[in-house]
Enzyme design. Structure first.
Site, mmCIF file in Angstrom:
data_model
loop_
_atom_site.group_PDB
_atom_site.id
_atom_site.type_symbol
_atom_site.label_atom_id
_atom_site.label_comp_id
_atom_site.label_asym_id
_atom_site.label_seq_id
_atom_site.Cartn_x
_atom_site.Cartn_y
_atom_site.Cartn_z
ATOM 1 N N CYS A 160 -5.206 12.836 12.427
ATOM 2 C CA CYS A 160 -5.859 11.578 12.102
ATOM 3 C C CYS A 160 -5.837 10.718 13.346
ATOM 4 O O CYS A 160 -5.439 11.161 14.417
ATOM 5 C CB CYS A 160 -5.179 10.887 10.935
ATOM 6 S SG CYS A 160 -3.634 10.128 11.390
ATOM 7 N N LYS A 183 0.829 -1.220 0.000
ATOM 8 C CA LYS A 183 0.000 0.000 0.000
ATOM 9 C C LYS A 183 0.854 1.257 0.000
ATOM 10 O O LYS A 183 0.624 2.178 -0.770
ATOM 11 C CB LYS A 183 -0.902 0.011 1.235
ATOM 12 C CG LYS A 183 -1.530 1.370 1.523
ATOM 13 C CD LYS A 183 -2.401 1.369 2.751
ATOM 14 C CE LYS A 183 -1.701 1.626 4.053
ATOM 15 N NZ LYS A 183 -1.445 3.029 4.400
ATOM 16 N N ASN A 184 1.872 1.285 0.877
ATOM 17 C CA ASN A 184 2.597 2.540 1.070
ATOM 18 C C ASN A 184 3.587 2.858 -0.041
ATOM 19 O O ASN A 184 4.178 3.935 -0.037
ATOM 20 C CB ASN A 184 3.276 2.559 2.446
ATOM 21 C CG ASN A 184 2.257 2.731 3.557
ATOM 22 O OD1 ASN A 184 1.101 3.037 3.284
ATOM 23 N ND2 ASN A 184 2.681 2.529 4.795
ATOM 24 N N ARG A 208 -0.800 15.238 12.602
ATOM 25 C CA ARG A 208 0.190 14.874 11.576
ATOM 26 C C ARG A 208 0.501 16.098 10.735
ATOM 27 O O ARG A 208 -0.042 16.296 9.647
ATOM 28 C CB ARG A 208 -0.315 13.702 10.735
ATOM 29 C CG ARG A 208 -0.278 12.416 11.548
ATOM 30 C CD ARG A 208 -0.871 11.254 10.827
ATOM 31 N NE ARG A 208 0.011 10.655 9.835
ATOM 32 C CZ ARG A 208 -0.310 9.552 9.176
ATOM 33 N NH1 ARG A 208 -1.455 8.956 9.389
ATOM 34 N NH2 ARG A 208 0.533 9.048 8.298
ATOM 35 N N ARG A 236 -8.588 -0.241 4.511
ATOM 36 C CA ARG A 236 -7.675 0.732 3.906
ATOM 37 C C ARG A 236 -6.330 0.102 3.554
ATOM 38 O O ARG A 236 -5.614 0.614 2.685
ATOM 39 C CB ARG A 236 -7.425 1.901 4.879
ATOM 40 C CG ARG A 236 -8.609 2.854 5.001
ATOM 41 C CD ARG A 236 -8.242 4.058 5.866
ATOM 42 N NE ARG A 236 -6.879 4.439 5.609
ATOM 43 C CZ ARG A 236 -5.943 4.606 6.553
ATOM 44 N NH1 ARG A 236 -6.250 4.447 7.813
ATOM 45 N NH2 ARG A 236 -4.727 4.943 6.233
HETATM 46 N N1 EPU Z 1 5.930 14.810 10.726
HETATM 47 C C1 EPU Z 1 5.996 16.154 11.077
HETATM 48 N N2 EPU Z 1 6.014 17.060 10.058
HETATM 49 C C2 EPU Z 1 5.969 16.717 8.744
HETATM 50 C C3 EPU Z 1 5.926 15.338 8.402
HETATM 51 C C4 EPU Z 1 5.902 14.397 9.429
HETATM 52 O O1 EPU Z 1 6.033 16.506 12.241
HETATM 53 O O2 EPU Z 1 6.001 17.606 7.874
HETATM 54 C C5 EPU Z 1 5.906 13.801 11.802
HETATM 55 C C6 EPU Z 1 4.595 13.009 11.816
HETATM 56 O O3 EPU Z 1 3.573 13.708 12.484
HETATM 57 C C7 EPU Z 1 4.976 11.731 12.489
HETATM 58 C C8 EPU Z 1 6.413 11.533 12.014
HETATM 59 O O4 EPU Z 1 6.884 12.813 11.573
HETATM 60 O O5 EPU Z 1 4.943 11.897 13.870
HETATM 61 C C9 EPU Z 1 6.585 10.504 10.909
HETATM 62 O O6 EPU Z 1 5.800 10.855 9.803
HETATM 63 P P1 EPU Z 1 6.146 10.444 8.322
HETATM 64 O O7 EPU Z 1 6.033 11.659 7.474
HETATM 65 O O8 EPU Z 1 7.412 9.666 8.271
HETATM 66 O O9 EPU Z 1 4.937 9.453 8.008
HETATM 67 P P2 EPU Z 1 3.913 9.517 6.825
HETATM 68 O O10 EPU Z 1 4.588 9.759 5.539
HETATM 69 O O11 EPU Z 1 2.772 10.406 7.190
HETATM 70 C C10 EPU Z 1 4.126 6.967 6.266
HETATM 71 C C11 EPU Z 1 3.200 5.803 6.139
HETATM 72 C C12 EPU Z 1 2.713 5.411 7.517
HETATM 73 C C13 EPU Z 1 3.930 5.038 8.356
HETATM 74 C C14 EPU Z 1 4.910 6.224 8.418
HETATM 75 C C15 EPU Z 1 6.186 5.913 9.159
HETATM 76 C C16 EPU Z 1 2.208 6.073 3.970
HETATM 77 C C17 EPU Z 1 1.002 6.338 3.148
HETATM 78 N N3 EPU Z 1 2.079 6.160 5.280
HETATM 79 O O12 EPU Z 1 3.365 8.023 6.847
HETATM 80 O O13 EPU Z 1 1.905 4.252 7.339
HETATM 81 O O14 EPU Z 1 3.515 4.712 9.660
HETATM 82 O O15 EPU Z 1 5.248 6.610 7.072
HETATM 83 O O16 EPU Z 1 6.828 4.814 8.609
HETATM 84 O O17 EPU Z 1 3.260 5.760 3.425
HETATM 85 C C18 EPU Z 1 0.166 2.738 7.841
HETATM 86 O O18 EPU Z 1 0.427 2.157 6.773
HETATM 87 O O19 EPU Z 1 -0.607 2.255 8.715
HETATM 88 C C19 EPU Z 1 0.785 4.040 8.111
HETATM 89 C C20 EPU Z 1 0.343 4.876 9.035
#
Ligand code: EPU
Length: 419
Positions: A116, A22-23, A121, A400
């Site tokens: 969320c 998915k990711n 986030r 999802r």
């Molecule tokens: N964060 C910030 N500011 C930003 C971006 C992120 O503070 O501008 C914080 C977030 O709030 C969080 C942390 O940094 O506390 C990590 O966030 P990250 O951006 O790495 O995660 P993401 O891109 O939103 C993806 C996956 C998540 C997975 C995380 C970490 C997708 C669609 N989602 O989320 O997957 O947990 O990376 O590996 O790729 C899931 O599949 O259940 C899922 C939540």
């Protein structure tokens, strides 16, 4: 509203072929916008989040069609630069369309994805990076208006304060057709980043260093279409292995991404399960009674223990001999599943980012509500191991991210149905 009814107690046994990831499917579908031609994506999981991504492409004027697990995207025509708020809200990762739209159209209007179920986030790193790349970003009324000057973003050196997966993806998507070179320092090293870069390279992009902390992207004028196969889903793999560890049994996961799953497998092995890998397969035989994991299980960016596997492993460890300690370092609210596990008889104390899990000898079926995607899967794992029948509601969370969830569990001998 649909729910899952699970009668626990069956051992799980059999072979399962892992679904596509998915990711990486989500950013790759967004990336298909950049090539302006036909792209054929194989091994794409059929999930509600993937359908949301395809609806976003449709609303931008692209065509997107499914045939089994193959998705065909025709992004030759683009008619819009705006994603309506309702579509943005369907899934948080809709924000990765920002980089792709800037790369293709030079401008976009999106929404603040908001918090969320995992807590706040923010997207501050995404926006700061776009600004660094010469994009004029204006926020107001929940909308974000982004515009490049002359239709192109500019290459830049970006030092991320945290290796955010989404921010790294957005920067790459914006950089592949930007003017000049972009360097991302402290980039996310998740395998899904490498999968996105693999797809973009197949479209003609010039990217190097992915999988490491420093990624270099040289902007190209134009990309082209390609045929690409999405990697297997390491978190779905971790889920089915954890379920088998919890309920007892032996399974073979086929089409598995073994090196990418090592951080998880290393910890799972410490519970006493026998694990053998080779030829793209993972074999697991559960131990008669799981052992607690001696070291603190700290979720960390890859190659650390994945946050997405924390909840499902915790379900298995509720039944282990001894006490295991988790430390969640990625998201603020990623222990919401623990309440349901406690209702099923688990002994879990949460103190901030730490969860102390004292193994109990049995779990009992209960009526619980899925709190989020991985938390819902963790409840299903606990229900399969519990005595009696459980009912899980709000399963749209599970849909999802897991393709053919009940079919897969039934194939392994689990007693599960959707009503
Ligand atoms: N964060 C910030 N500011 C930003 C971006 C992120 O503070 O501008 C914080 C977030 O709030 C969080 C942390 O940094 O506390 C990590 O966030 P990250 O951006 O790495 O995660 P993401 O891109 O939103 C993806 C996956 C998540 C997975 C995380 C970490 C997708 C669609 N989602 O989320 O997957 O947990 O990376 O590996 O790729 C899931 O599949 O259940 C899922 C939540």
């Amino acid at each position: 509203m649909q729910k899952l009814i699970i009668k626990g107690g069956n051992r799980l046994r059999g072979e399962l072929s892992l679904q596509g990831c998915k990711n990486s499917a989500l950013p790759i579908i967004a990336a298909a916008l950049l090539c302006g031609e036909d792209c054929t994506l194989h091994n794409c999981p059929r999930l509600t989040d993937v359908y949301s991504a395809s609806r976003i492409l449709n609303c931008l004027g692209c065509r997107c069609g499914f045939s089994g697990n193959t998705v065909m995207v025709d992004s030759s025509a683009v008619t819009g630069t705006e994603i309506p708020e309702a579509l943005m809200r369907e899934m948080r990762s809709s924000i990765i369309f920002m980089g792709a739209m800037l790369g293709r159209m030079g401008e976009c209007t999106v929404s603040v994805p908001g918090g969320c179920e995992l807590g706040p986030r923010p997207i501050d790193m995404h926006l700061a990076a776009m600004r660094k790349m010469g994009v004029d970003v204006r926020e107001g009324g929940g909308r974000i208006l982004c515009r490049t000057s002359g239709g192109k973003a500019k290459g830049a050196k970006i030092n991320l304060s945290f290796p955010s997966v989404g921010a790294t993806e957005n920067i790459i998507l914006c950089a592949v057709t930007a003017e000049g070179e972009t360097v991302i320092n402290n980039a996310a090293r998740e395998p899904e980043i490498c999968d996105l870069c693999g797809f973009l390279r197949a479209c003609g992009a010039d990217i190097s260093g992915d999988g490491g902390s420093s990624i270099v992207v040289n902007g190209r004028m134009k990309l082209h279409g390609c045929e690409y196969s999405i990697m297997p889903d390491r978190i779905a793999g971790a889920t089915y292995l954890s379920m088998t560890a919890a309920a007892g049994g032996e399974i073979i996961l086929k089409n598995a991404c073994i090196p990418e799953m090592e951080p998880f497998l290393t910890v799972l092995e410490q519970t006493g399960c026998s694990i053998y890998t080779g030829g793209g397969k993972i074999y697991l035989r559960s131990s008669p009674r799981l052992r607690a994991v001696p070291d603190r299980i700290r979720t960390m960016p890859h190659p650390g223990f994945p946050t997405d596997a924390q909840a499902v492993l915790m379900s298995a460890l509720t039944l282990a001999d001894g006490t295991s300690i988790f430390e969640e370092n990625i998201f603020d609210c990623r222990y919401r599943h623990t309440e349901a596990l406690v209702k099923m008889g688990a002994d879990i104390q949460v103190l901030g980012k730490v969860a102390v899990v004292k193994g109990v000898s049995k779990l009992s079926g209960a009526s619980v509500e899925a709190t989020d995607l991985r938390g819902g899967a963790a409840m299903a794992a606990a229900a399969l191991a519990a005595e009696g029948t459980s009912e899980i509601t709000r399963i749209s969370h599970i849909d999802r991210g897991y393709e053919k969830f009940e079919e897969s569990i039934r194939l392994l001998g689990g007693d599960i149905r959707r009503v």
